[in-house]
Design a protein around this motif. Structure first.
Motif, PDB file in Angstrom:
ATOM      1  N   ASN A  99       0.939  -1.352   0.027  1.00  0.00           N
ATOM      2  CA  ASN A  99      -0.030  -0.063  -0.002  1.00  0.00           C
ATOM      3  C   ASN A  99       0.865   1.387  -0.143  1.00  0.00           C
ATOM      4  O   ASN A  99       2.240   1.196  -0.108  1.00  0.00           O
ATOM      5  N   ASP A 100       0.170   2.491   0.141  1.00  0.00           N
ATOM      6  CA  ASP A 100       1.038   3.717   0.124  1.00  0.00           C
ATOM      7  C   ASP A 100       2.003   3.666   1.101  1.00  0.00           C
ATOM      8  O   ASP A 100       3.182   4.313   0.871  1.00  0.00           O
ATOM      9  N   GLU A 101       1.497   3.665   2.423  1.00  0.00           N
ATOM     10  CA  GLU A 101       2.481   3.305   3.544  1.00  0.00           C
ATOM     11  C   GLU A 101       3.710   2.672   3.356  1.00  0.00           C
ATOM     12  O   GLU A 101       4.743   2.932   3.643  1.00  0.00           O
ATOM     13  N   ASP A 102       3.408   1.508   2.910  1.00  0.00           N
ATOM     14  CA  ASP A 102       4.413   0.356   2.730  1.00  0.00           C
ATOM     15  C   ASP A 102       5.753   1.063   1.644  1.00  0.00           C
ATOM     16  O   ASP A 102       6.754   0.792   1.836  1.00  0.00           O
ATOM     17  N   LEU A 103       5.075   1.574   0.450  1.00  0.00           N
ATOM     18  CA  LEU A 103       6.058   1.950  -0.380  1.00  0.00           C
ATOM     19  C   LEU A 103       6.740   3.222   0.136  1.00  0.00           C
ATOM     20  O   LEU A 103       8.117   3.321  -0.008  1.00  0.00           O
ATOM     21  N   ILE A 104       6.383   3.932   1.140  1.00  0.00           N
ATOM     22  CA  ILE A 104       7.271   4.991   1.656  1.00  0.00           C
ATOM     23  C   ILE A 104       8.266   4.593   2.662  1.00  0.00           C
ATOM     24  O   ILE A 104       9.274   4.931   2.680  1.00  0.00           O
ATOM     25  N   ILE A 105       7.797   3.424   3.352  1.00  0.00           N
ATOM     26  CA  ILE A 105       8.598   3.113   4.438  1.00  0.00           C
ATOM     27  C   ILE A 105       9.842   2.024   3.712  1.00  0.00           C
ATOM     28  O   ILE A 105      10.557   2.153   4.057  1.00  0.00           O
ATOM     29  N   ARG A 106       9.165   1.401   2.764  1.00  0.00           N
ATOM     30  CA  ARG A 106      10.388   0.751   1.936  1.00  0.00           C
ATOM     31  C   ARG A 106      11.354   1.730   1.328  1.00  0.00           C
ATOM     32  O   ARG A 106      12.706   1.178   1.369  1.00  0.00           O
ATOM     33  N   LYS A 107      11.029   2.810   1.169  1.00  0.00           N
ATOM     34  CA  LYS A 107      12.156   3.764   0.484  1.00  0.00           C
ATOM     35  C   LYS A 107      12.811   4.284   1.310  1.00  0.00           C
ATOM     36  O   LYS A 107      14.193   4.356   1.234  1.00  0.00           O
ATOM     37  N   HIS A 108      12.325   4.383   2.598  1.00  0.00           N
ATOM     38  CA  HIS A 108      13.353   4.951   3.726  1.00  0.00           C
ATOM     39  C   HIS A 108      14.366   3.809   4.074  1.00  0.00           C
ATOM     40  O   HIS A 108      15.483   4.136   4.530  1.00  0.00           O
TER      41      HIS A 108
END
Length: 454
Positions: free
Chosen positions: A365-374
């Motif tokens: 989901n959108d949150e997963d994609l953000i945390i993945r990038k970090h």
């Protein structure tokens, strides 16, 4: 009594080859149809620009190494080779029917198991079969894992002729006592022989994998292993912490007792001494657990900000799509993960039914994609930031609060909407990533899931 930072932060934690980590995948919301749709979307965005990566799992080994956490099938029967390669090519053909155009392959990695279990003729048949459906990228990077005891000159030459320029040899440790404990009897001259062959043939990136924290391993063992490694001058090194996870791998990792393993500060000392020797000999630390000479593509990628990390480990190539072929392989479309069955007989059966052998996965989901990038930023570049809206998220204040103690211990610096890992913080990258891991924070594991972080 004051405890050391190693004791303080040596807790079970993920290695972050993915986010979310596999135990936190939402399998209930996953379907093969969603995976295919995600793959097609990502492929259309990226194939013509950057190409794709292929990970091909070759699971067969002639003997069991008791340190190994890989999915493998132990056999001395080499008649299994042709059946397995036929299945791999069938799986690849199913993917190529799904993809909207002929794939451009930038990266191939043959992992295992033992890829050099397979004959040069069967390896050639596999690679030629892959490219009967695909195009080879001009700046491709093809690599494979070689076992020093059974890799032949002919295999090295054949794979070189097929476009492979990178090979990694599993060394682990040169101590006879350690080798006996992990059932990996491998003389130094075997490693030297295949390393010199690879150099003679023209491989441009030769890697050695060594491990610290193995049973009975001493400081003297690490010094001897690193000095022997330095004498062969591989272009890059993986210097891994031994992941003792017998609850996952069953009896395969119970060839020794827990008290035979170096722990905490004793284990970390093995790494620090190895690192000091490697640095002295011209190797630069890259991300977590890796070292490279300045001439190697891994160093150049790290220096230029192009280092990438996925289920194949660290690489110098960034591709948005990685398709995993073979039993237990994991695929990554960036927007989702999909894993094949771990059972070889089920793998064959699903392919006979013309079905992709995918049995589980996760749609990010959108949150997963953000945390993945970090987490990618932290593991590859040792820093991350959230100045733009894309990398901001609702629970960031809680994450920063959780990192305060780590900052107080001098492992990170937080300022100007960014985090930078200090030199002292390098051993604790996994711990720093754990502060960002919202799945882990929301549901702490009730049983052992991960190896120790240090």
């Amino acid at each position: 009594m004051k405890i050391s930072l190693t004791q303080k932060y040596n807790v079970p934690g993920p290695r972050y080859t993915s986010y979310p980590t596999v135990p936190y995948w939402n399998e209930a919301a996953f379907t093969t149809e969603k995976w295919i749709s995600s793959l097609q979307k990502s492929f259309s965005e990226s194939n013509s620009k950057n190409g794709i990566s292929l990970y091909i799992h070759l699971p067969f080994c002639e003997s069991m190494c008791t340190f190994c956490g890989c999915n493998k099938r132990i056999t001395k029967n080499h008649s299994v080779e042709e059946t397995y390669i036929k299945a791999l090519l069938k799986e690849w053909s199913l993917y190529c029917k799904i993809l909207p155009e002929r794939p451009l392959i930038k990266e191939i990695h043959l992992g295992g198991g033992t890829p050099t279990f397979f004959s040069k003729e069967n390896l050639e048949h596999l690679i030629n079969g892959i490219f009967s459906y695909a195009v080879k990228a001009e700046n491709h990077e093809f690599s494979f894992e070689g076992h020093p005891n059974n890799t032949t000159y002919e295999q090295l030459k054949k794979l070189y002729d097929l476009g492979f320029r990178r090979v990694s040899f599993g060394v682990q440790d040169y101590s006879a006592k350690v080798q006996k404990a992990i059932n990996r009897i491998q003389p130094f001259h075997n490693v030297a022989k295949v390393t010199f062959w690879a150099k003679e043939i023209g491989y441009t990136s030769i890697g050695h994998d060594i491990i610290f924290g193995l049973p009975f391993q001493t400081v003297e063992d690490v010094i001897d292993t690193v000095e022997k490694t330095n004498s062969l001058k591989p272009d890059r090194l993986a210097f891994y912490s031994y992941a003792h996870v017998p609850w996952i791998k069953g009896n395969g990792q119970r060839g020794f007792n827990d008290e035979n393993l170096p722990k905490d500060a004793e284990k970390r000392k093995l790494y620090e001494i190895g690192k000091q020797l490697l640095t002295k000999n011209g190797y630069h630390e890259i991300g977590m657990d890796h070292f490279a000479l300045e001439s190697d593509s891994l160093y150049k990628a790290a220096h230029n900000g192009n280092l990438h990390r996925n289920f194949m480990g660290y690489g110098a190539s960034k591709t948005q799509v990685m398709i995993g072929l073979g039993v237990s392989s994991i695929s990554d479309s960036w927007y989702s993960f999909a894993q094949n069955t771990k059972n070889l007989e089920d793998y064959y059966q699903l392919l006979e039914w013309d079905k992709l052998p995918v049995v589980k996965g996760h749609i990010l989901n959108d949150e997963d994609l953000i945390i993945r990038k970090h987490i990618l930023n932290l593991t590859c570049e040792l820093h991350t930031a959230w100045k733009n809206d894309f990398l901001n998220f609702a629970e960031l204040p809680e994450v920063l609060s959780a990192l305060k103690e780590i900052e107080n211990d001098g492992l990170i610096v937080i300022e100007d909407n960014k985090i930078k890992i200090t030199e002292e913080g390098r051993p604790f990258v996994r711990n720093i990533c754990m502060a960002f891991d919202l799945h882990l924070k929301r549901k702490s594991p009730e049983t052992n899931l991960f190896s120790m972080t240090v």
